[in-house]
Design a protein around this motif. Structure first.
Motif, short mmCIF file in Angstrom:
data_model
loop_
_atom_site.label_atom_id
_atom_site.label_comp_id
_atom_site.label_asym_id
_atom_site.label_seq_id
_atom_site.Cartn_x
_atom_site.Cartn_y
_atom_site.Cartn_z
N SER A 154 0.83 -1.21 0.00
CA SER A 154 0.00 0.00 0.00
C SER A 154 0.86 1.26 0.00
CB SER A 154 -0.91 0.01 1.23
OG SER A 154 -0.14 0.22 2.40
N GLU A 155 0.23 2.35 -0.39
CA GLU A 155 0.91 3.64 -0.37
C GLU A 155 1.31 4.01 1.05
OE1 GLU A 155 -0.18 8.27 -1.35
OE2 GLU A 155 -1.04 6.71 -2.65
N ARG A 156 0.46 3.67 2.01
CA ARG A 156 0.76 3.96 3.41
C ARG A 156 2.01 3.21 3.87
NH1 ARG A 156 -2.27 2.02 8.78
NH2 ARG A 156 -1.30 3.50 10.21
N ARG A 211 4.47 2.08 2.01
CA ARG A 211 5.63 2.68 1.33
C ARG A 211 6.05 3.96 2.02
NH1 ARG A 211 2.63 1.53 -3.38
NH2 ARG A 211 2.26 3.75 -3.63
N SER A 212 5.08 4.76 2.42
CA SER A 212 5.38 6.02 3.10
C SER A 212 6.04 5.77 4.46
CB SER A 212 4.09 6.83 3.27
OG SER A 212 4.36 8.03 3.92
N ILE A 213 5.55 4.76 5.18
CA ILE A 213 6.14 4.42 6.47
C ILE A 213 7.60 4.02 6.29
CG2 ILE A 213 6.10 2.72 8.34
CD1 ILE A 213 3.00 2.71 8.01
N LYS A 233 9.61 4.68 3.77
CA LYS A 233 10.40 5.83 3.29
C LYS A 233 10.78 6.75 4.44
CE LYS A 233 10.11 9.75 0.15
NZ LYS A 233 9.79 10.98 0.82
N ASN A 234 9.81 7.09 5.27
CA ASN A 234 10.08 8.00 6.37
C ASN A 234 10.93 7.36 7.46
OD1 ASN A 234 8.67 10.67 5.89
ND2 ASN A 234 7.11 9.18 5.30
N TYR A 235 10.72 6.08 7.72
CA TYR A 235 11.52 5.39 8.72
C TYR A 235 12.97 5.28 8.25
CZ TYR A 235 12.50 2.42 12.71
OH TYR A 235 13.00 1.93 13.87
N GLU A 270 14.48 7.39 6.31
CA GLU A 270 15.05 8.72 6.48
C GLU A 270 15.42 8.96 7.94
OE1 GLU A 270 13.70 13.37 5.97
OE2 GLU A 270 12.67 11.84 4.78
N GLU A 315 15.89 2.20 2.23
CA GLU A 315 14.59 1.56 2.37
C GLU A 315 14.75 0.04 2.34
OE1 GLU A 315 11.71 3.21 -0.36
OE2 GLU A 315 12.30 5.25 0.17
#
Length: 83
Positions: free
Chosen positions: A19-21, A23-25, A27-29, A31, A37
């Motif tokens: 999910s997009e969510r 992937r965002s988690i 990506k941010n983690y 960083e 990633e």
């Protein structure tokens, strides 16, 4: 103390749908931790080996020696790591 282990150079590219969510988690983690990633995913998935019920399930499987070797969990007994 945990020692630094070599990166897995036997990595393969996978084609998973997430999910997009999620992937965002990741990506941010990544960083936040200053890891890539791929490293975040790899380290996180290795934590699944801490699930005692998963280890018990593997132990109950017929012909589990191949799975145990693939997962590198020869040192796990009864769902607990040998210290």
């Amino acid at each position: 103390m945990k020692f630094i282990t070599p990166k897995n150079h036997n990595a393969e590219k996978v084609d998973w749908l997430i999910s997009e969510r999620a992937r965002s988690i990741v990506k941010n983690y990544a960083e936040y931790t200053e890891h890539s990633e791929s490293e975040v995913i790899n380290l996180f998935l290795l934590n699944l080996l801490d699930d005692a019920d998963f280890i018990v399930w593997i132990e109950k499987k017929r012909n589990n020696r191949r799975v145990v070797k693939q997962l590198g969990i020869e040192d796990l007994v009864g769902g607990e790591k040998i210290s």
